[in-house]
Motif scaffolding. Structure first.
Motif, PDB file in Angstrom:
ATOM      1  N   ASN A  56      33.185  53.215  34.102  1.00 28.52           N
ATOM      2  CA  ASN A  56      32.904  51.991  34.854  1.00 28.52           C
ATOM      3  C   ASN A  56      33.201  50.746  34.039  1.00 28.52           C
ATOM      4  O   ASN A  56      33.722  49.747  34.569  1.00 28.52           O
ATOM      5  N   THR A  57      32.881  50.795  32.749  1.00 26.96           N
ATOM      6  CA  THR A  57      33.133  49.639  31.887  1.00 26.96           C
ATOM      7  C   THR A  57      34.625  49.400  31.702  1.00 26.96           C
ATOM      8  O   THR A  57      35.119  48.282  31.885  1.00 26.96           O
ATOM      9  N   VAL A  58      35.361  50.451  31.347  1.00 28.05           N
ATOM     10  CA  VAL A  58      36.803  50.321  31.140  1.00 28.05           C
ATOM     11  C   VAL A  58      37.503  49.966  32.455  1.00 28.05           C
ATOM     12  O   VAL A  58      38.427  49.139  32.480  1.00 28.05           O
ATOM     13  N   PHE A  59      37.059  50.587  33.549  1.00 29.76           N
ATOM     14  CA  PHE A  59      37.626  50.300  34.873  1.00 29.76           C
ATOM     15  C   PHE A  59      37.545  48.807  35.175  1.00 29.76           C
ATOM     16  O   PHE A  59      38.533  48.179  35.567  1.00 29.76           O
ATOM     17  N   ALA A  60      36.365  48.214  34.995  1.00 33.72           N
ATOM     18  CA  ALA A  60      36.184  46.808  35.331  1.00 33.72           C
ATOM     19  C   ALA A  60      36.976  45.897  34.403  1.00 33.72           C
ATOM     20  O   ALA A  60      37.565  44.898  34.843  1.00 33.72           O
ATOM     21  N   GLY A 118      41.364  51.157  37.029  1.00 35.37           N
ATOM     22  CA  GLY A 118      41.225  49.709  37.157  1.00 35.37           C
ATOM     23  C   GLY A 118      42.541  49.019  37.466  1.00 35.37           C
ATOM     24  O   GLY A 118      42.611  48.134  38.335  1.00 35.37           O
ATOM     25  N   LEU A 119      43.606  49.407  36.758  1.00 37.55           N
ATOM     26  CA  LEU A 119      44.924  48.815  37.022  1.00 37.55           C
ATOM     27  C   LEU A 119      45.403  49.160  38.434  1.00 37.55           C
ATOM     28  O   LEU A 119      45.989  48.313  39.137  1.00 37.55           O
ATOM     29  N   GLY A 120      45.139  50.403  38.848  1.00 39.62           N
ATOM     30  CA  GLY A 120      45.546  50.795  40.195  1.00 39.62           C
ATOM     31  C   GLY A 120      44.741  50.106  41.275  1.00 39.62           C
ATOM     32  O   GLY A 120      45.283  49.713  42.316  1.00 39.62           O
ATOM     33  N   TYR A 121      43.454  49.908  41.033  1.00 40.23           N
ATOM     34  CA  TYR A 121      42.570  49.286  42.033  1.00 40.23           C
ATOM     35  C   TYR A 121      42.944  47.838  42.311  1.00 40.23           C
ATOM     36  O   TYR A 121      43.001  47.404  43.463  1.00 40.23           O
ATOM     37  N   ILE A 122      43.179  47.054  41.259  1.00 38.39           N
ATOM     38  CA  ILE A 122      43.405  45.619  41.435  1.00 38.39           C
ATOM     39  C   ILE A 122      44.758  45.324  42.074  1.00 38.39           C
ATOM     40  O   ILE A 122      44.937  44.308  42.746  1.00 38.39           O
ATOM     41  N   THR A 123      45.725  46.226  41.896  1.00 34.95           N
ATOM     42  CA  THR A 123      47.086  45.967  42.381  1.00 34.95           C
ATOM     43  C   THR A 123      47.133  45.720  43.892  1.00 34.95           C
ATOM     44  O   THR A 123      47.628  44.674  44.331  1.00 34.95           O
ATOM     45  N   PRO A 124      46.647  46.618  44.753  1.00 37.07           N
ATOM     46  CA  PRO A 124      46.715  46.348  46.197  1.00 37.07           C
ATOM     47  C   PRO A 124      45.766  45.245  46.653  1.00 37.07           C
ATOM     48  O   PRO A 124      46.066  44.545  47.617  1.00 37.07           O
ATOM     49  N   VAL A 125      44.636  45.057  45.957  1.00 41.26           N
ATOM     50  CA  VAL A 125      43.688  44.013  46.369  1.00 41.26           C
ATOM     51  C   VAL A 125      44.325  42.635  46.246  1.00 41.26           C
ATOM     52  O   VAL A 125      44.303  41.835  47.198  1.00 41.26           O
ATOM     53  N   ILE A 126      44.894  42.320  45.090  1.00 38.39           N
ATOM     54  CA  ILE A 126      45.517  41.020  44.878  1.00 38.39           C
ATOM     55  C   ILE A 126      46.749  40.850  45.770  1.00 38.39           C
ATOM     56  O   ILE A 126      46.998  39.782  46.332  1.00 38.39           O
ATOM     57  N   THR A 127      47.508  41.920  45.938  1.00 38.85           N
ATOM     58  CA  THR A 127      48.700  41.856  46.785  1.00 38.85           C
ATOM     59  C   THR A 127      48.326  41.518  48.227  1.00 38.85           C
ATOM     60  O   THR A 127      48.965  40.660  48.870  1.00 38.85           O
ATOM     61  N   LEU A 128      47.287  42.139  48.750  1.00 36.49           N
ATOM     62  CA  LEU A 128      46.889  41.903  50.140  1.00 36.49           C
ATOM     63  C   LEU A 128      46.277  40.524  50.350  1.00 36.49           C
ATOM     64  O   LEU A 128      46.448  39.924  51.424  1.00 36.49           O
ATOM     65  N   ILE A 129      45.554  40.002  49.368  1.00 38.26           N
ATOM     66  CA  ILE A 129      45.009  38.649  49.483  1.00 38.26           C
ATOM     67  C   ILE A 129      46.141  37.646  49.703  1.00 38.26           C
ATOM     68  O   ILE A 129      46.013  36.694  50.480  1.00 38.26           O
TER      69      ILE A 129
END
Length: 420
Positions: A56-60, A118-129
């Protein structure tokens, strides 16, 4: 690229984002793996749980760093690196179990898988915003809903697979399949042109929708309300991540207590499989909550939604401490995890409304470091209290206290855009 072509393309990207998050969200079935590892290697509750705390720490932290990378390098490269690390980390976790190495478990699952996730999670979130300024809540909720559904998929598969094939093989299969599927989804990720807006879209008062009006990273960081959002996010996630980390053992405890005696070996096997199904269903409600609350926030507003989420969760955790029947326990767990998912899905849109889309990768990335602290604190105090008291009820009361504090801070929150 024509406006009509962009309109079509953004929905294909949204679909790929959902699929990508579905694969990455399988980590929410972690609690299904914890007890088999403890029994196979004689590791303690806290020793085993520490790998999830590291994850969880590294992910965030990876989300924070990845947000900056997405701003600079684009989503495809960041997502590609994330997918490779996520899948290979899980396969290496299988080897850690094979040689019974806690240290390698911490490195493989905690560090490598956490970094990739973490790198995979943020990629689609920022792209969709950036693709959906007109539907920020709905579309980020749709993508992040996939993350919640990941637990449903693996929660149904993993318990039987662990019993039949062993935990080592299960980790190898999980990693290999995730690696392939995430890399396929990443190929659809790309940013829109900087000046692009959907046809007919008119920005709402109080929200920053264009790149020209966006806060710089430094200016956002100097805003006191930025840190208020960070604390609100931390408090909303701590209780949920603590519950997720222990959901399978908690469920098994409730079912065992319902027998009124010592279950047989066959009954224990049924309890293990049933607890996996509860974890799987919790993933569905986690996912539905992400979509529902984020969608509601587009109409009701981000702040009122967080007030509702905190109120429901604070009451839900107190009631969980008194739930003696598995049906009552399950309904309450589904409810609070739907709210947990809602806070995760609504915060990206909340931050984008306040500070604009231009530097949202870096800004939201720093806000998401709250998840690092929450993942460590939530998972630790649930495991530590269980080790000390042999009961989970005190941890549920502590979680409710966190949520009541978050409710207070949300009520006093004021919009920095309107102040400026």
């Amino acid at each position: 690229m024509s406006r009509l072509s962009c309109e079509r393309k953004r929905w294909f990207i949204a679909g790929a984002a959902f699929f990508m998050q579905l694969c990455l969200g399988t980590v929410y079935a972690w609690s299904v793996f914890k007890k088999p590892m403890m029994e196979a290697h004689l590791w303690t509750e806290t020793q085993t749980q520490f790998s999830f705390m590291i994850y969880n720490t590294v992910f965030a932290l990876a989300v924070a760093f990845g947000g900056t990378l997405v701003d600079r390098k684009g989503p495809r490269l960041v997502g590609l690196i994330g997918g490779i690390l996520f899948g290979s980390g899980l396969m290496l976790t299988g080897f850690a179990n094979q040689i019974q190495s806690l240290g390698l478990l911490y490195v493989s699952f905690g560090c490598i898988t956490g970094l990739g996730g973490g790198l995979g999670y943020i990629t689609p979130v920022i792209t969709l915003i950036r693709w959906f300024p007109d539907k920020r809540g709905l579309v980020t909720g749709l993508a992040i809903m996939g993350y919640g559904f990941g637990a449903f998929v693996l929660g149904n598969i993993a318990p039987r697979l662990i019993l039949d094939a062993g935990i080592i093989t299960t980790f190898h299969l999980w990693g290999g399949v995730s690696l392939v599927l995430v890399l396929i989804a990443v190929m659809f990720m790309r940013n829109p042109l900087p000046a692009w807006l959907p046809a007919g879209f008119v920005p709402q008062l109080g929200k920053i929708s264009s790149s020209e009006d966006s806060f710089t990273f430094g200016r956002a960081l100097r805003t006191p309300k930025f840190w208020n959002l960070w604390i609100i996010f931390f408090l909303s996630l701590t209780a949920g991540l603590g519950l997720i980390s222990q959901l399978s053992p908690l469920t098994q405890d409730v079912m065992v207590s319902g027998f009124g005696g010592t279950p047989s070996e066959e009954q224990l096997r049924d309890i293990i499989i049933a607890s996996g199904f509860i974890v799987a269903l919790a993933g569905i409600f986690n996912g539905i909550g992400r979509l529902a609350w984020a969608w509601i926030s587009d109409t009701l507003g981000r702040k009122p939604v967080f007030i509702l989420i905190f109120t429901i969760q604070a009451a839900g955790f107190i009631l969980l401490a008194h739930a003696g029947h598995i049906i009552t326990f399950s309904i309450l767990a589904f409810l609070v995890l739907a709210c947990y998912g809602g806070s995760l899905a609504s915060m990206p849109a909340f931050a984008a409304d306040e500070f604009g889309p231009l530097h949202i990768g870096k800004i939201y990335g720093v806000i998401f470091t709250a998840c690092a602290a929450a993942g460590f604190v939530g998972a630790f105090f649930f495991a530590f209290i269980k080790d000390v008291t042999s009961r989970f009820e005190p941890a549920l009361y502590v979680a409710s206290g966190f949520l009541l504090l978050g409710l207070f801070l949300t009520i006093i929150y004021r919009n920095p855009v309107s102040e400026n």
